[in-house]
Scaffold this active site. Structure first.
Site, PDB file in Angstrom:
ATOM      1  N   HIS A  26       0.893  -1.009   0.024  1.00  0.00           N
ATOM      2  CA  HIS A  26       0.011  -0.002  -0.076  1.00  0.00           C
ATOM      3  C   HIS A  26       0.740   1.309  -0.012  1.00  0.00           C
ATOM      4  O   HIS A  26       0.551   2.296  -0.625  1.00  0.00           O
ATOM      5  CB  HIS A  26      -0.803   0.025   1.337  1.00  0.00           C
ATOM      6  CG  HIS A  26      -2.127   0.712   1.237  1.00  0.00           C
ATOM      7  ND1 HIS A  26      -3.043   0.704   0.339  1.00  0.00           N
ATOM      8  CD2 HIS A  26      -2.329   2.404   1.730  1.00  0.00           C
ATOM      9  CE1 HIS A  26      -3.699   1.760   0.583  1.00  0.00           C
ATOM     10  NE2 HIS A  26      -3.424   2.732   1.338  1.00  0.00           N
ATOM     11  N   GLU A  82      -2.339  -5.653  -4.672  1.00  0.00           N
ATOM     12  CA  GLU A  82      -3.146  -5.482  -3.245  1.00  0.00           C
ATOM     13  C   GLU A  82      -4.442  -6.256  -3.408  1.00  0.00           C
ATOM     14  O   GLU A  82      -4.842  -6.851  -2.523  1.00  0.00           O
ATOM     15  CB  GLU A  82      -3.541  -3.951  -3.412  1.00  0.00           C
ATOM     16  CG  GLU A  82      -2.640  -3.235  -2.201  1.00  0.00           C
ATOM     17  CD  GLU A  82      -3.162  -1.797  -2.083  1.00  0.00           C
ATOM     18  OE1 GLU A  82      -4.441  -1.560  -1.870  1.00  0.00           O
ATOM     19  OE2 GLU A  82      -2.258  -1.014  -1.949  1.00  0.00           O
ATOM     20  N   ASN A  89      26.305 -21.597  -6.733  1.00  0.00           N
ATOM     21  CA  ASN A  89      26.949 -23.064  -7.061  1.00  0.00           C
ATOM     22  C   ASN A  89      26.604 -24.206  -5.946  1.00  0.00           C
ATOM     23  O   ASN A  89      26.213 -25.249  -6.263  1.00  0.00           O
ATOM     24  CB  ASN A  89      28.407 -22.975  -6.941  1.00  0.00           C
ATOM     25  CG  ASN A  89      29.143 -22.387  -8.052  1.00  0.00           C
ATOM     26  OD1 ASN A  89      28.662 -22.642  -9.319  1.00  0.00           O
ATOM     27  ND2 ASN A  89      30.230 -21.705  -7.959  1.00  0.00           N
TER      28      ASN A  89
END
Lengths: 656, 136
Positions: free
Chosen positions: A46, A68, A399
């Site tokens: 928000h 939202e 890795n």
């Protein structure tokens, strides 16, 4: 209105919010039921939306708005938190990040948000029709039996029940006073059933910028809205009619007995969490431009230089009373120096907190089950190190996930826990910070490395196992059979090593085949003020960072032997290659046959640097040499000594 | 004449020639300081000096402009080139003159760091393009 002055603030806060979103959504995946987390996510989204909207970045506002909507479904229990939804949310965050970085770089590239918007919309739509999902609008409040009774009675008497969400403007000074006014206003038109946070907390300002109140009134929605908005410093007010409370009451009544206990427990947890949050907030901080800090650092450095100068004068003239004062000044400058150094330090959390997301994405992509553990994220390092260490860590963690941890089936076959563990740890060790990356995967296959070494023409005969493992840091050295998107191109490890060396650090690898491997990175805590050995080469004075120096010995020129056309010295039974600093820097060495050898250690390499004489040890402040000389790899920078002269600091890692 | 193309130039002596630098670049004029040599640095960089606690690079302007060494320089003129202070070694600083764009005669010289030549009747001054000096 010119927005450019706010742009920096917007960017910084947006990145912060995005980071919070990333962390919280990741947390949500683990605890899908955590309402506090959902609320936190909602708040962050928000805020982002609000900021983007006010800055005129409508694309960002639109996208966050859609996001939202999805989050709102979570909040209202209309949507289950699933891995797919989370993935889409993450993609959404990535898109947002890209858009924000475009703004930062001033690039006009338009990020296409249509696709992701559609995806978000489809989540919202698909679950809308889902009737199985319970509706509970009052989650935030956890209305108890008593409250529900009141609400019920109110409806029976023809009153309406509203949930009023109020948001205060950001720099509201007297939050509790404003909130109290809202409270009073609402009280004047009806009866307040409940407020979140509680009225006591509101009075003590134990809330952010938003709070909600449930009120029973016979007034219209718009009237209430208008009344609340009439109070100054209110940013937004949202009045919702609680309609489905009747149905819910029934449902609730059915479940009452069992839920009562649950609710109490939930509330307990909530309370304890809120307490935690409160204690965190007391940690006050100020944002400071890094340039100012650098300037501050410079000034302190200068002060140190002048103090040394004054001390010299006081010694030369044997001024006792001056000497005493200088001692005081000395203590203060030392404290000041410590302080400014601490100010520049940041917790490594800043770097670490983006990895959980990365590991999650990788694990999903590779179909591996991985538990990622972070420890010691509060360990503090100099800002410069923090800025630079991220990239090598990304390589190492990729890795570990890609090559280290085996696929699930293979792990089961080997009798290992199907869930692989990658652990990232940071801690302080003396004046070094240590970062470890451990995985319980396959470890290094020595034979494979040997084979690869031979194919590259490296003779591994007579090398210790440790030496062989360290071959992986060579350029072009990858033992992976296939090149994947993630790793295996053989460019990773040498980049990692170079980067770490350029930060004055070292990296080592420990590994047991079949059981896992660990990378251990050691870094200096700070880069700005170091202990250095001052040496003389020809007519020039140079500084060498003490961090690299193993020991200093003196040798006669005759003791330097030639082998394989390279100069070496024998020291305690081992052969150490030597480098004449004068040759490297095109200086003329003195004729003196007695030389000093500064034995330095860079990672696993031990080399002797030949210098003419020693000046002793001193604390120096590293200053950059400026753009014109930046290309010179021989120096890490320069410093100003007590006598005001500039002295170069050699970069040992680049010379050996 | 438009005011915007009026600028002041700082006249400097270098060997037997006179040069000018736009004053907006000039941050200060210093006496010769002790300079630390930087081994392996480009030929035109004399070294580093301590300017009130800041380390600045000192440029041997004569070497940079391919001029012969005549005598020890007396002054260092501090200029801001691409947001960095650097020191230029000059024999000495003479005066400040007013320059307008129409006084500057473009030269056919291909070197980018010479902006043009100004004819002041009694003498001529070569106007240097400060920003370009270190662009190589």
């Amino acid at each position: 209105m010119d927005m450019s002055q706010y742009l920096d603030m917007f960017l910084e806060e947006s990145y912060e919010n995005l980071q919070n979103l990333n962390e919280d959504i990741l947390g949500l995946e683990k605890n899908p039921e955590d309402k506090d987390l959902i609320n936190a996510i909602f708040r962050a989204a928000h805020t982002l939306k609000g900021m983007a909207g006010s800055m005129g970045f409508s694309d960002i506002a639109e996208l966050t708005h859609k996001m939202e909507n999805v989050l709102d479904k979570f909040r209202n229990d209309e949507l289950k938190v699933t891995s797919e939804v989370i993935t889409i949310l993450f993609r959404c965050l990535d898109t947002l990040e890209k858009m924000i970085s475009n703004i930062q770089n001033g690039s006009n590239e338009i990020v296409d948000i249509n696709e992701i918007m559609l995806q978000l919309q489809s989540i919202v739509d698909s679950k809308n029709s889902d009737k199985h999902v319970e509706k509970k609008n009052l989650d935030d409040f956890k209305l108890n039996e008593y409250d529900i009774n009141i609400v019920k009675q109110a409806y029976e008497k023809g009153y309406k029940v509203y949930k009023v969400d109020v948001e205060l403007i950001k720099d509201c000074v007297l939050k509790s006073a404003r909130a109290f006014l809202v409270y009073k206003t609402l009280e004047s038109i009806g009866e307040i059933v409940k407020s979140s946070p509680s009225i006591e907390d509101i009075e003590q300002e134990k809330f952010d910028l938003t709070f909600s109140i449930v009120v029973i009134s016979d007034k219209q929605k718009e009237t209430i809205e208008g009344m609340v908005l009439a109070i100054s410093e209110i940013k937004k007010v949202n009045v919702d009619l609680i309609e489905n409370v009747k149905n819910e009451i029934k449902e609730n009544e059915d479940k009452k007995d069992q839920t009562a206990v649950e609710k109490a427990a939930a509330e307990n947890i909530k309370n304890s969490k809120e307490d935690e949050k409160n204690t965190k907030k007391t940690h006050q901080s100020v944002r400071v431009d890094i340039e100012r800090l650098d300037k501050f650092m410079n000034l302190v450095g200068e002060l140190v230089i002048h103090r040394t100068r004054l001390e010299q004068i006081s010694n030369n003239h044997r001024l006792n009373d001056l000497h005493e004062t200088l001692e005081q000044v000395g203590r203060i400058t030392t404290d000041l120096q410590d302080l400014v150094m601490k100010v520049r330090m940041l917790p490594i959390e800043r770097v670490f907190n983006r990895f959980p997301r990365m590991v999650r994405d990788l694990a999903q992509e590779l179909n591996k089950d991985i538990e990622f553990i972070i420890e010691g994220e509060e360990t503090e390092l100099d800002r410069t190190v923090i800025d630079e260490i991220g990239e090598p860590l990304v390589h190492l963690i990729r890795n570990a996930v890609d090559h280290g941890i085996e696929p699930v089936e293979e792990r089961i076959k080997k009798g290992k826990n199907p869930k692989g563990v990658v652990k990232l740890t940071a801690y302080q060790e003396g004046n070094k910070a240590v970062i470890r990356i451990d995985d319980d995967g396959n470890g290094f296959n020595l034979d494979k490395i040997k084979k690869k070494a031979q194919s590259l023409g490296i003779d591994t005969e007579g090398m210790s196992n440790n030496d062989i493992k360290n071959l992986i840091f060579l350029q072009g050295f990858s033992t992976s059979d296939k090149v994947t998107d993630i790793s295996g191109r053989g460019v990773g490890m040498d980049v990692v090593k170079t980067k770490i060396a350029s930060l004055g650090g070292t990296i080592d690898v420990v590994s047991e085949f079949g059981k896992g491997s660990s990378f251990i990175i050691r870094l200096p805590l700070t880069l700005s003020i170091i202990q250095a050995l001052l040496v003389k080469v020809g007519s020039e004075t140079l500084a060498i960072s003490l961090g690299f120096i193993d020991r200093v010995i003196n040798v006669n020129i005759n003791e330097i032997k030639l082998t394989n056309n390279k100069e070496v010295i024998m020291y305690r039974g081992s052969i150490i290659p030597v480098v004449r600093l004068a040759d490297r820097l095109n200086l003329v060495e003195s004729d003196n046959s007695e030389k000093y050898v500064v034995i330095v250690k860079v990672g696993e390499k031990t080399v002797g640097l030949i210098v003419d004489s020693l000046f002793g040890q001193q604390e120096i402040v590293i200053k950059s040499m400026g753009k014109t000389l930046q290309s010179l790899k021989e120096y890490v920078g320069a410093t100003i000594l007590g006598d005001g002269l500039v002295t170069l600091i050699v970069d040992v890692a680049a010379l050996v | 004449m438009d005011r915007s193309d009026l600028d002041a130039g700082c006249c400097i002596y270098l060997g037997r020639e006179k040069f000018a630098l736009e004053t907006r670049l000039v941050q200060g004029i210093e006496k010769m300081m002790s300079i630390t040599k930087v081994p392996n640095a480009p030929y035109y960089i004399k070294g580093l000096a301590n300017l009130r606690g800041n380390i600045i690079s000192i440029i041997d302007l004569k070497a940079l402009l391919n001029m012969e060494f005549t005598k020890e320089e007396e002054n260092i003129i501090i200029v801001d080139i691409n947001e960095e202070n650097v020191g230029l070694m000059v024999d000495n600083v003479h005066e400040v003159v007013e320059i307008s764009d129409d006084m500057v005669e473009k030269v056919n010289d291909t070197t980018s760091y010479i902006k043009g030549v100004i004819n002041f009747k009694e003498y001529i001054v070569t106007l240097l393009e400060g920003e370009m000096l270190l662009n190589r």
